[in-house]
Design a protein around this motif. Structure first.
Motif, short mmCIF file in Angstrom:
data_model
loop_
_atom_site.label_atom_id
_atom_site.label_comp_id
_atom_site.label_asym_id
_atom_site.label_seq_id
_atom_site.Cartn_x
_atom_site.Cartn_y
_atom_site.Cartn_z
N LYS A 3 51.73 38.62 57.46
CA LYS A 3 53.04 39.25 56.52
C LYS A 3 53.36 40.50 57.41
O LYS A 3 52.58 41.20 57.72
CB LYS A 3 52.76 39.33 55.17
N LEU A 29 52.13 52.08 45.01
CA LEU A 29 52.02 50.99 45.92
C LEU A 29 50.66 50.74 46.71
O LEU A 29 50.30 49.92 47.20
CB LEU A 29 53.05 50.92 47.03
N LYS A 219 61.49 45.84 44.05
CA LYS A 219 61.07 44.41 43.63
C LYS A 219 62.12 43.39 43.71
O LYS A 219 61.95 42.43 44.08
CB LYS A 219 60.73 44.79 42.00
N ARG A 220 63.10 43.81 43.50
CA ARG A 220 64.29 43.01 43.64
C ARG A 220 64.31 42.32 45.14
O ARG A 220 64.82 41.20 45.30
CB ARG A 220 65.52 43.83 43.30
N ASN A 222 61.88 41.74 46.88
CA ASN A 222 60.54 41.09 47.15
C ASN A 222 59.77 41.92 48.32
O ASN A 222 58.91 41.47 49.05
CB ASN A 222 60.70 39.71 47.58
N VAL A 224 57.74 44.62 47.23
CA VAL A 224 56.55 44.60 46.67
C VAL A 224 56.43 43.60 45.33
O VAL A 224 57.35 43.04 44.96
CB VAL A 224 56.51 46.19 45.93
N PRO A 225 55.39 43.08 44.89
CA PRO A 225 55.16 42.28 43.76
C PRO A 225 56.07 42.72 42.47
O PRO A 225 55.95 43.86 42.10
CB PRO A 225 53.78 42.13 43.51
N LYS A 226 56.68 41.92 41.99
CA LYS A 226 57.23 42.24 40.65
C LYS A 226 56.71 42.58 39.54
O LYS A 226 57.04 43.13 38.64
CB LYS A 226 58.20 40.93 40.33
N THR A 227 55.14 42.27 39.50
CA THR A 227 54.33 42.47 38.68
C THR A 227 53.66 44.11 38.74
O THR A 227 52.84 44.58 37.88
CB THR A 227 53.06 41.58 38.54
N ILE A 228 53.92 44.73 39.80
CA ILE A 228 53.47 45.79 40.02
C ILE A 228 53.91 47.05 39.05
O ILE A 228 55.09 47.14 38.72
CB ILE A 228 53.54 46.36 41.66
#
Length: 228
Positions: A3, A29, A219-220, A222, A224-228
Motif C-alpha cells: 500500500k 494517526l 477519512k472521506r 480513504n 485513513v480508516p473511517k473508524t479512527i
C-alpha cells in the motif's frame, strides 16, 4: 503490492496553526511528523554558532548538506550537534534568520532529500511552507492554513507570554508582515497554496475545529480508516 505510504501536507504562514494541527494529526494517526521549518531554523542557528554569514550562500549550502540534526519523536526534541535546541530555535531572531536562509535556492535544494527521507510507513504529516508544492507534490491531502496577520501576531504573543517573554504586539505584527512578504515573493518555492490544496482561514476557528475538519476530509478520501 504494498500500500502507498500516506502523506498529508500542511502549509501556510507562521501563526496559522499548521504546527499544532500537524502534531495533532500525527499523534492521532500514529504517523511520522516532519517540521520542515525547524530544519531551516536549525540551519540558521548552526550558521550563527559557526559564524557563517547569511550572505555567504555557498557556505550555507555546505552547512546545510552536512547539518548534524536529529529529530526525536517521543518526547519531541531537536538536537543540533548533540545539543537540545528545541526551545532555542523558536525565538523571533531565529525565525527571522530562518526566513532569510529559506529564500536561498541552493539551501532549499540541499535540504530537499533530507526532508523527503522522513517519508516512512505508515505515513507522514509534513508541516511547512512548500510541502504540498515542492517537497511532496504527490501528497494525498494538501492543507493550507492562513489567518489574518493581526490574529497570528496575537497568537505568537500569547505563546511567548507563556514562556515568560513579554513582547510588543505591534512589533510582532510588523515582523510577521515582513516575513510574509519575503516568503510569498521569494523567487524559489514561494509561499502559495498548491493548486489542489484545501485552504482554511483559521482566524475565527479553534484548533479543534480545524483538526476535525481535516480529519474528516482524510477519512472521506480513504487516506485513513473511517473508524479512527
Amino acid at each position: 503490492m504494498q500500500k502507498k505510504i500516506g502523506i498529508i501536507t500542511v502549509d501556510g504562514p507562521s501563526g496559522g496553526g499548521k504546527g499544532t494541527l500537524s502534531h495533532f494529526l500525527a499523534d492521532k494517526l500514529g504517523w511520522h511528523f516532519l517540521d520542515s521549518g525547524a530544519l531551516y531554523r536549525v540551519l540558521a542557528l548552526a550558521a550563527k554558532k559557526h559564524t557563517v554569514s547569511l550572505e555567504d550562500r555557498e557556505a550555507l549550502s555546505v552547512l546545510a548538506r552536512h547539518l548534524d540534526v536529529v529529530f526525536w519523536q517521543t518526547p519531541f526534541q531537536i538536537l543540533l550537534e548533540g545539543q537540545n535546541v528545541t526551545l532555542a530555535i523558536r525565538n523571533e531572531e531565529c525565525g527571522e534568520m530562518a526566513s532569510r536562509v529559506a529564500a536561498i535556492a541552493a539551501v532549499r535544494t540541499a535540504l530537499l532529500d533530507r526532508q523527503r527521507a522522513f517519508l516512512e510507513r505508515p505515513g507522514l504529516v509534513a508541516d511547512g511552507r512548500d510541502m504540498g508544492t515542492v517537497v511532496f507534490p504527490e501528497a494525498d491531502l494538501k492543507i493550507f492554513l492562513e489567518a489574518s496577520p493581526l490574529e497570528r501576531a496575537k497568537r505568537r504573543k500569547a505563546q511567548l507570554k507563556e514562556q515568560g517573554i513579554d513582547v510588543s504586539l505591534d512589533g510582532l505584527f510588523v515582523e510577521i508582515a515582513e516575513r510574509d512578504a519575503r516568503d510569498r515573493h521569494r523567487p524559489v518555492a514561494p509561499l502559495v497554496p498548491a493548486e489542489d490544496a484545501i485552504v482554511l482561514d483559521t482566524t475565527e476557528m479553534s484548533i479543534q475545529a480545524v483538526f476535525e475538519t481535516v480529519l474528516e476530509e482524510a477519512k472521506r478520501r480513504n487516506i485513513v480508516p473511517k473508524t479512527i
